[in-house]
Each structure stands twice: as C-alpha cells, then as structure tokens.
Design an enzyme around this catalytic site. Sequence first.
Site, short mmCIF file in Angstrom:
data_model
loop_
_atom_site.label_atom_id
_atom_site.label_comp_id
_atom_site.label_asym_id
_atom_site.label_seq_id
_atom_site.Cartn_x
_atom_site.Cartn_y
_atom_site.Cartn_z
CB VAL A 101 -0.90 0.03 1.26
CG1 VAL A 101 -1.89 1.18 1.19
CG2 VAL A 101 -1.60 -1.30 1.46
CB SER A 102 0.88 4.31 0.11
OG SER A 102 1.27 5.64 -0.08
#
Length: 286
Positions: A101-102
């Site tokens: 994530v990210s």
Amino acid sequence: MSLPFVFRTIELDGQTLRTAVRPGNGTMTPLLIFNGIGANLELVMPFVRALDPDLEVIAFDVPGVGGSSTPSTPYRFPGLAKLAARMLDYLDYGQVNAIGVSWGGALAQQFAHDYPERCKKLILAATSAGAVMIPGKPKVLWCMASPRRYVQPSYGVQIAPEIYGGAFRRDPKLALAHASKVRSGGKMGYYWQLFAGLGWTSIHWLHKIRQPTLVMAGDDDPLIPLVNMRLLAWRIPNSELHVIDDGHLFLVTRAEAVAPIIMKFLEEERQRAIMHPQPAPARTIG
C-alpha cells in the site's frame, strides 16, 4: 469466524521487528502486507478482518515504525526486501502473496522483483513506480514530507481530508478512528522511510515482474494520481487495473467492497494449456 492476531517480536541482525499473523486454515497461500509510510500494522486490521477468515495474513512494522526498533542507519528498498525475506524464513513461511500500500507498494514491487520465487502473486494499492511518478499537489506532498500527522494525531485529523481524499472528505469520524490506531515510532523512523525511497524507481525493471499482478487505484487520490497506477498496469506484463470510487486509503474505507475483489484475484488459478496429442495414423495391414 476470523481468528485473533498472534503478535511476536523477533530479532534479525540486531533489528527488532514486531509481527502479527492472523492464522488461516492452510489451504491458501498466505498474504504478506507491506504497509504505508509511518503506518503501524494496526492501521490495516480493518482490511484484514474483511478478508476471508481462511486466509492467513502476515503483517509487520518496518524498522522505525510502531513496535519495531529504529535502525542507526537507514535501509534502502532492496535492504528492506531482504529483511522481509529473512523475516519469512524466521516465521517459517516459504512462498507468499504480497500486497503493498502506497510506500509499501514500492517495497512490494522490490520484493516481487528480488525474490520472485517467494512471491506468487502481487497486489499494488495506491502506489507508483517511484521517482518517475506524476506527483500529487505540492501542498499534499509537503504534508507527507513530515511525520507530524503521526506524532500529533489532532493534526492528522485536520489534514486527513486533503491528503487522503475520498471518504475522508465526507466523514470526519473516519479521520478520528484512523488517528486513534496510530502508534508512532518517532520522527527518525519516518525520515528513514523517506530516505528508503529517495531517488528509487522501478520503471526500468517493471517489465521483469512476471507474477500475476492486481493494480488497485482510488479515483480521488490526492497523493498518488490515478495516472501512476495506469502506468504500473501498462508496464507490468501480467497485470490488471481495478479503479475504486474512493481516495488513497480505500483498503480501509472500502474494505468490505475491496476484499472480495482481492479474494477473487488470489483464488484464481491460471490454467495451464493442455496439449492434446495427435492421434497416431491408422496402420494398414497388407
């Protein structure tokens, strides 16, 4: 019913890592989570609980975050990928599926590239190819350059709508709930994470990622504009793009909607082509 998390603190090369495993039933490949910058593992628990309870999930705090110790010198992404592989060895896992994530999406790309035999499938959520990315608005990026939102939760609540977009723009309670789960590892750990990605890019080797890859993007993501996810899906050969009607943290805010998409992807087994042998020619007797 989903089993509770099993927390362990382990030591690798003098580095203390806090890990959490949600046990499964052993029928599916476990899922390893690489979390966003500054984010302790508690922040992804709503997403984990939305997944099929039979799926085993591994989460951990990277060095300098949450309950893991802050190293005296910073890691780069290849070093963090190696540390993750060693953590899997310690916890007795062979092959896993990985979701990033990210910031953790960059680390997941590195892990899939450096340890292809350990990573069966790859999921990239709200992330980019690094230094070549199309950036978000300068004000949003300036907020991300500082750990203040993790060190001072009230500030995190204040800026959440602007940096996360999507549901955070509409529901103030989301920011409060998010801030309540934050466990800061301190400013230095955050700066070390920023350093890990300084100048890093995967653009020149994305075409070498052979794992089936699910690319997921929010259509209202102030941090990672959608065009970056389209670039990932274009460069990774065996990938598909799924756009979610939400912001940067759709894995948490839309967990109930996103989890079935991810489970479907993880459960798909690509069928090998079956080669039917040609029938032998009839023999004549004469």
